[in-house]
Design an enzyme around this catalytic site. Structure first.
Site, mmCIF file in Angstrom:
data_model
loop_
_atom_site.group_PDB
_atom_site.id
_atom_site.type_symbol
_atom_site.label_atom_id
_atom_site.label_comp_id
_atom_site.label_asym_id
_atom_site.label_seq_id
_atom_site.Cartn_x
_atom_site.Cartn_y
_atom_site.Cartn_z
ATOM 1 C CE1 TYR A 144 35.004 -23.279 59.056
ATOM 2 C CE2 TYR A 144 35.985 -23.876 56.950
ATOM 3 C CZ TYR A 144 35.820 -24.109 58.302
ATOM 4 O OH TYR A 144 36.471 -25.162 58.897
ATOM 5 C CG ASP A 239 40.009 -17.449 53.505
ATOM 6 O OD1 ASP A 239 40.552 -18.119 52.605
ATOM 7 O OD2 ASP A 239 39.463 -17.951 54.500
ATOM 8 C CE LYS A 267 38.702 -25.864 50.946
ATOM 9 N NZ LYS A 267 37.987 -24.804 51.635
HETATM 10 C C1 LIG Z 1 38.253 -24.584 53.234
HETATM 11 C C2 LIG Z 1 38.442 -23.188 53.662
HETATM 12 C C3 LIG Z 1 39.335 -22.846 54.691
HETATM 13 C C4 LIG Z 1 39.981 -23.881 55.574
HETATM 14 O O1 LIG Z 1 40.858 -24.701 54.898
HETATM 15 P P1 LIG Z 1 41.236 -26.128 55.563
HETATM 16 O O2 LIG Z 1 42.323 -26.638 54.678
HETATM 17 O O3 LIG Z 1 39.968 -26.938 55.533
HETATM 18 O O4 LIG Z 1 41.679 -25.858 56.949
HETATM 19 C C5 LIG Z 1 39.596 -21.513 54.930
HETATM 20 N N1 LIG Z 1 38.988 -20.559 54.212
HETATM 21 C C6 LIG Z 1 38.110 -20.839 53.236
HETATM 22 C C7 LIG Z 1 37.513 -19.732 52.449
HETATM 23 C C8 LIG Z 1 37.786 -22.165 52.944
HETATM 24 O O5 LIG Z 1 36.874 -22.431 52.014
#
Ligand SMILES: *Cc1c(COP(=O)(O)O)cnc(C)c1O
Length: 430
Positions: A144, A239, A267
């Site tokens: 994701y 990511d 995050k």
């Molecule tokens: C949470 C998440 C995102 C998206 O971040 P948001 O601040 O919710 O838009 C992207 N990549 C990964 C791996 C995530 O866990």
């Protein structure tokens, strides 16, 4: 406050917010019941509007690595807010946080802060396309990366498929530029490169997948992606929105020694404030405006309150704190495994420091299909069983479990004791 009960709040919320929430998983559709409304939190504990306390294993989905309302972080936020929540112009804190990030990520020459992980991956893809002059993206099923159109795409039915939109509103043409392959399958990526010739701009990957439970990369997988992308003139995007600051080395990339071209962060780096960041090789990042032609902007990007919060968190993520995080993560892993064994319940735990994946299965899945084949149907009973006993896990199966530095040995122990009870009940169901 007149209104206390979650039922009353939820009813009111549903009259003004879509589904009563601002992010879908919060509505508890996957586990049933009325979502809790939280009033405050401190350290490892959340408190709901009715005054009940819960040991927190969600950590706001990752950012709260130091626990809630850490006094230094809260003080930094308050001080920054007092100097004004936004200038819409350069400020020292964004430079200082960028330097702190660069110090942990040698692969990052230049970076840009944005306001969410979604924005970071969206910009990374645009940049990769602008840099390479190619259109297609490879992503892995079950990874994701936020809710960008290009990434809200699932695998079609064939072995190698062009993606199909997972949401109405994502056009077939957008999905067609996204190739979805199984996680941990280098063969599928090799095949994607072979079949598209030189059309692939980038491969984007969560180096430890954190959104289908927590699924580790197999030996050689990330190294293989590095070699393939380099050989075929595509960029490799890690990511690390979840993993970036979960491990002391500076992301999975430094823990495993695989260097991506671009890295997406989020995050933890915003200390609980809205944040995202992307960074990487200078020659790629220099294509971003104002240095280059690839456009990207943000009214609140590099927001001084977020930057101050991020700095305060990174400053406290010392080797000692990572040792504590590792110890608590290991304690929870061992405790859950023992509790499951004593109940005769099949359970597998994967772990990256203080992030855990909990699967009702004999062994860890290696991709989305295997994750979906585990007993996720047991999760709602686990969730509600643990909640009743005072531990709050994610209201959806296949989410990572997060332990913070504020979780004491005693806190984790109480959760393990609850899990023993809870697993016994679950074992009776299978
Ligand atoms: C949470 C998440 C995102 C998206 O971040 P948001 O601040 O919710 O838009 C992207 N990549 C990964 C791996 C995530 O866990």
């Amino acid at each position: 406050m007149e209104l206390r009960g979650k039922e009353a709040w939820y009813e009111r919320a549903c009259d003004c917010l879509v589904g009563g929430v601002n992010s879908p998983v919060r509505a508890w559709k996957a586990v049933g019941g009325t979502p809790l409304f939280f009033a405050s939190a401190k350290g490892a504990y959340l408190k709901d509007t009715e005054g009940r306390e819960y040991r927190d294993y969600v950590g706001s989905w990752g950012p709260m690595i130091l626990g809630h309302a850490d006094s230094d972080v809260s003080a930094a936020i308050a001080a920054a807010a007092g100097r004004s929540p936004s200038f819409g112009a350069p400020c020292p804190d964004e430079v200082l946080l960028a330097e702190a990030v660069k110090a942990r990520f040698p692969s990052i020459d230049l970076m840009r802060f944005v306001s969410s992980g979604t924005e970071a991956t969206m910009t990374a893809l645009r940049l990769a396309r602008g840099f390479t002059g190619r259109d297609k993206i490879v992503k892995f099923a079950g990874n994701y990366h936020g809710h960008n159109d290009s990434l809200l795409v699932a695998a079609g039915s064939g072995a190698l498929t062009f993606g199909v939109p997972t949401s109405p509103g994502v056009t077939a043409r957008t999905a067609d530029d996204t190739i979805v392959v199984p996680f941990n399958s280098l063969d599928a990526v090799t095949q994607a490169f072979a079949e598209t010739r030189d059309e692939i701009a980038a491969v984007i990957v969560e180096p430890w997948a954190g959104n289908m439970g927590l699924v580790p990369p197999e030996a050689g997988f990330l190294e293989g992606l590095r070699e393939l992308t380099r050989a075929r003139g595509a960029l490799l995007i890690f990511d690390e929105v979840i993993t970036g600051f979960r491990v002391p080395e500076g992301g999975v990339q430094n823990a495993l020694g695989v260097t991506p071209d671009l890295t997406c962060l989020g995050k933890i780096v915003g200390g609980g404030m809205p944040v995202g960041a992307l960074g990487g090789r200078a020659d790629v990042m220099e294509k971003l405006s104002p240095l280059g032609p690839v456009y990207q902007a943000g009214t609140l990007s590099g927001n001084p309150v977020t930057m101050a919060a991020g700095r305060a968190v990174l400053a406290k993520l010392t080797p000692d704190v990572y040792e504590t995080l590792e110890a608590r993560g290991a304690q929870l892993e061992a405790g859950l495994l023992e509790a499951a064994a004593s109940a005769g319940l099949p359970l597998t735990v994967t772990r990256l420091g203080s992030a855990l994946g909990v699967f009702f299965a004999e062994r860890a899945p290696r991709d989305l299909n295997e994750a979906m084949a585990t007993r996720g149907d047991l999760y709602p009973a686990f969730f509600h069983g643990m909640l009743e006993r005072g531990s709050y896990f994610a209201p959806s199966a296949f989410e990572a479990v997060f332990v913070s530095a504020a979780h004491t040995e005693e806190t984790v122990n109480l959760t393990i004791i609850d899990a023993k009870d809870c697993f016994r009940e679950l074992a009776d169901q299978i």
